[in-house]
Design an enzyme around this catalytic site. Structure first.
Site, PDB file in Angstrom:
ATOM      1  N   TRP A  99      98.174 100.628  18.395  1.00 15.12           N
ATOM      2  CA  TRP A  99      97.508 101.904  18.709  1.00 15.12           C
ATOM      3  C   TRP A  99      98.441 102.860  19.416  1.00 15.12           C
ATOM      4  O   TRP A  99      98.432 104.059  19.138  1.00 15.12           O
ATOM      5  CB  TRP A  99      96.227 101.657  19.526  1.00 15.12           C
ATOM      6  CG  TRP A  99      95.252 100.822  18.769  1.00 15.12           C
ATOM      7  CD1 TRP A  99      94.848  99.557  19.084  1.00 15.12           C
ATOM      8  CD2 TRP A  99      94.580 101.159  17.543  1.00 15.12           C
ATOM      9  NE1 TRP A  99      93.968  99.102  18.130  1.00 15.12           N
ATOM     10  CE2 TRP A  99      93.783 100.058  17.183  1.00 15.12           C
ATOM     11  CE3 TRP A  99      94.575 102.287  16.718  1.00 15.12           C
ATOM     12  CZ2 TRP A  99      92.987 100.036  16.033  1.00 15.12           C
ATOM     13  CZ3 TRP A  99      93.783 102.281  15.566  1.00 15.12           C
ATOM     14  CH2 TRP A  99      93.002 101.165  15.245  1.00 15.12           C
ATOM     15  N   ASP A 168      94.689 105.852  26.847  1.00 16.74           N
ATOM     16  CA  ASP A 168      93.767 105.360  25.827  1.00 16.74           C
ATOM     17  C   ASP A 168      93.168 104.084  26.409  1.00 16.74           C
ATOM     18  O   ASP A 168      93.845 103.068  26.529  1.00 16.74           O
ATOM     19  CB  ASP A 168      94.535 105.079  24.528  1.00 16.74           C
ATOM     20  CG  ASP A 168      93.669 104.415  23.462  1.00 16.74           C
ATOM     21  OD1 ASP A 168      92.486 104.131  23.732  1.00 16.74           O
ATOM     22  OD2 ASP A 168      94.190 104.173  22.354  1.00 16.74           O
ATOM     23  N   LYS A 192      84.299  99.815  21.323  1.00 19.27           N
ATOM     24  CA  LYS A 192      84.917  98.604  21.835  1.00 19.27           C
ATOM     25  C   LYS A 192      84.130  98.030  23.008  1.00 19.27           C
ATOM     26  O   LYS A 192      83.883  96.844  23.061  1.00 19.27           O
ATOM     27  CB  LYS A 192      86.371  98.856  22.243  1.00 19.27           C
ATOM     28  CG  LYS A 192      87.251  99.416  21.132  1.00 19.27           C
ATOM     29  CD  LYS A 192      87.588  98.377  20.081  1.00 19.27           C
ATOM     30  CE  LYS A 192      88.151  98.946  18.789  1.00 19.27           C
ATOM     31  NZ  LYS A 192      89.255  99.866  18.897  1.00 19.27           N
TER      32      LYS A 192
END
Ligand SMILES: *Cc1c(COP(=O)(O)O)cnc(C)c1O
Length: 360
Positions: A99, A168, A192
Site C-alpha cells: 500500500w 494511512d 478494515k
C-alpha cells in the site's frame, strides 16, 4: 452458525452493529423509511452523521482544529488526492509494503525529484519497519502506513515529525489510542477495522487543508477544502455505510473505548503469536518487534509447504474463514481486527495444534 471470521477486508463486524443495521435497513427509528431511503439532507441522517463525528472525536480524543470527513473512492483515491492537494515542493514516503508503494507511485507522478522514498524494507520482503533514518526536516508532508495489512508489520508508536505527518491507518485505525496531535492527517478505508466497504474516513488538520496547492487544476470532488466546507455533503455521502460506522463506534464505546480495545487486541495477538512461535510446523516471517496486532502473517516451515491448501481446508471444516495469505505473498494471514474475539483466536489456535498433531 456464525463463522470465525479472519478476513483482512471487508472485515468481521460486531454483532450489535449488524443487528441494528438490519433493523434500520427495514425501518430507521420507526419513521417508516429505510436508512437507504431517507434524504441525506434530512434530520434523521444529519443526526447520524453528527453522532458519528462526535463519537470519533470522543474515542480518539481528537483535539480542536481537525475535521472528520467521510469520502468515497477508498484509501486508494486518497493516495492520489494527497499529492494532488498538498505536494508542492517535496514529500517524503516511508515504503513499508504494497500500500505504501502504491501511495508513493501516485506522488511520483508529480516528479521523481518531488516524491522521495526516505526508507524502505523492500530488501527483506517488507518483514520489518525501517528505523534509524533521519526524519524529514522540510517538505510538504511525510507519508507513512501505520499497519501493513498484507505483510503484517505495524508501527507501534506515534512518530514525532517537524513536517506534516500523514498516515494511512486503514488497517489499525481505532485499534489503539493514538495521539492525533502528532498527525496532520489520518485516513483509511473503513472496511478494515471500522465498518463496511464504501466509505473512506479522513481526519485532517484545518491548517493542512488551508495549505492546498493553488497553482493547479484540482477537480472539485478531489479538493479537501470542498468536502470540509460542506461537512462531507458536497455530494450524496454513502449513508448506510456511515450508519454502520456509527454503530461500530457505539459498540466500541460500550466496550470501554480504545484503551480497553487495545488491551483486548494485544491479548488476541499474543495468543496467536505464541502458538506460532511454539509450533514446529508454522513460523512467523516478521521481525518480532514490528509484528502487527491486526494482521498476523504466518507460514508453514519449508518441509511442510505442500500442506498449505490442506490447512486452509482444515480450517474451513472448523468454521474458520479468511486465513489465506494475500494472493501476492501466499502463506496465511489471520486478521484479528477489533470485532474478532478471543474465542475466534482460540478456535484458530486449536485448529493449528490439531493440524500439527495430525501432520507432523
Ligand atoms: C486495504 C488498504 C488500502 C486500500 O484501501 P481501499 O479502500 O480498497 O482503496 C490502503 N491502505 C491500506 C493500509 C490497506 O490495508
Amino acid at each position: 452458525m456464525r463463522k470465525h471470521i479472519f478476513n483482512a477486508g471487508p472485515c468481521k463486524l460486531p454483532m450489535p452493529a449488524l443487528e441494528n443495521t438490519a433493523k434500520a435497513v427495514l425501518d430507521l427509528n420507526g419513521i417508516g423509511q429505510s436508512i437507504m431511503e431517507v434524504s441525506h439532507r434530512g434530520k434523521d441522517f444529519e443526526a447520524i452523521l453528527d453522532e458519528t463525528i462526535v463519537l470519533m472525536k470522543e474515542l480518539l480524543s481528537i483535539p480542536e482544529g481537525y475535521r472528520v470527513l467521510f469520502l468515497g473512492g477508498g484509501a486508494s483515491s486518497q493516495f492520489a488526492m494527497i499529492p494532488m492537494n498538498f505536494l508542492k515542493t517535496k514529500a517524503y514516503y516511508l515504503n513499508t509494503g504494497t500500500w505504501s508503494t502504491k501511495a508513493l507511485e501516485e506522488a511520483v507522478m508529480y516528479g521523481t525529484d518531488k516524491a522521495i522514498e526516505i526508507a524502505t524494507s523492500k530488501d527483506k520482503g517488507f518483514t520489518y519497519i525501517p528505523k534509524g533514518y533521519e526524519m524529514p526536516k522540510e517538505g510538504d508532508y511525510f507519508h507513512i502506513t501505520t499497519n501493513n495489512t498484507i505483510r503484517g508489520t505495524e508501527i507501534h508508536e506515534d512518530y514525532t515529525c517537524n513536517i506534516p505527518l500523514i498516515a494511512d491507518m486503514s488497517s489499525d485505525f481505532m485499534s489503539r489510542p493514538v495521539d492525533v496531535s502528532k498527525y496532520a492527517m489520518i485516513y483509511g478505508g473503513a472496511q478494515k477495522n471500522l465498518g463496511p466497504a464504501g466509505v473512506t474516513f479522513a481526519i485532517i488538520k484545518d491548517t493542512l487543508i488551508e495549505q492546498a496547492a493553488t497553482d493547479r487544476l484540482i477537480p472539485t470532488m478531489m479538493r479537501y477544502s470542498i468536502h470540509a466546507k460542506n461537512n462531507s455533503m458536497y455530494n450524496t455521502p454513502p449513508c448506510i455505510n456511515i450508519f454502520v460506522v456509527c454503530e461500530v463506534l457505539k459498540w466500541l464505546k460500550d466496550f470501554g473505548g480504545l484503551s480497553e480495545m487495545y488491551k483486548y487486541n494485544k491479548a488476541k495477538a499474543e495468543k496467536l503469536y505464541n502458538a506460532i512461535d511454539e509450533s514446529k510446523m508454522f513460523r512467523g516471517p516478521v521481525v518480532k518487534e514490528d509484528r502487527s496486532l491486526m494482521n498476523i502473517v504466518f507460514l508453514l516451515e519449508d518441509q511442510y509447504k505442500e500442506k498449505e491448501a490442506d490447512f486452509v481446508k482444515f480450517c474451513g471444516e472448523h468454521n474458520i474463514v479468511g486465513i489465506k495469505g494475500h494472493r501476492s505473498v501466499g502463506g496465511f494471514r489471520a486478521s484479528t481486527y477489533n470485532a474478532c474475539s478471543l474465542e475466534d483466536v482460540d478456535a484458530l489456535v486449536k485448529a493449528m495444534q490439531e493440524f500439527e498433531v495430525k501432520n507432523l
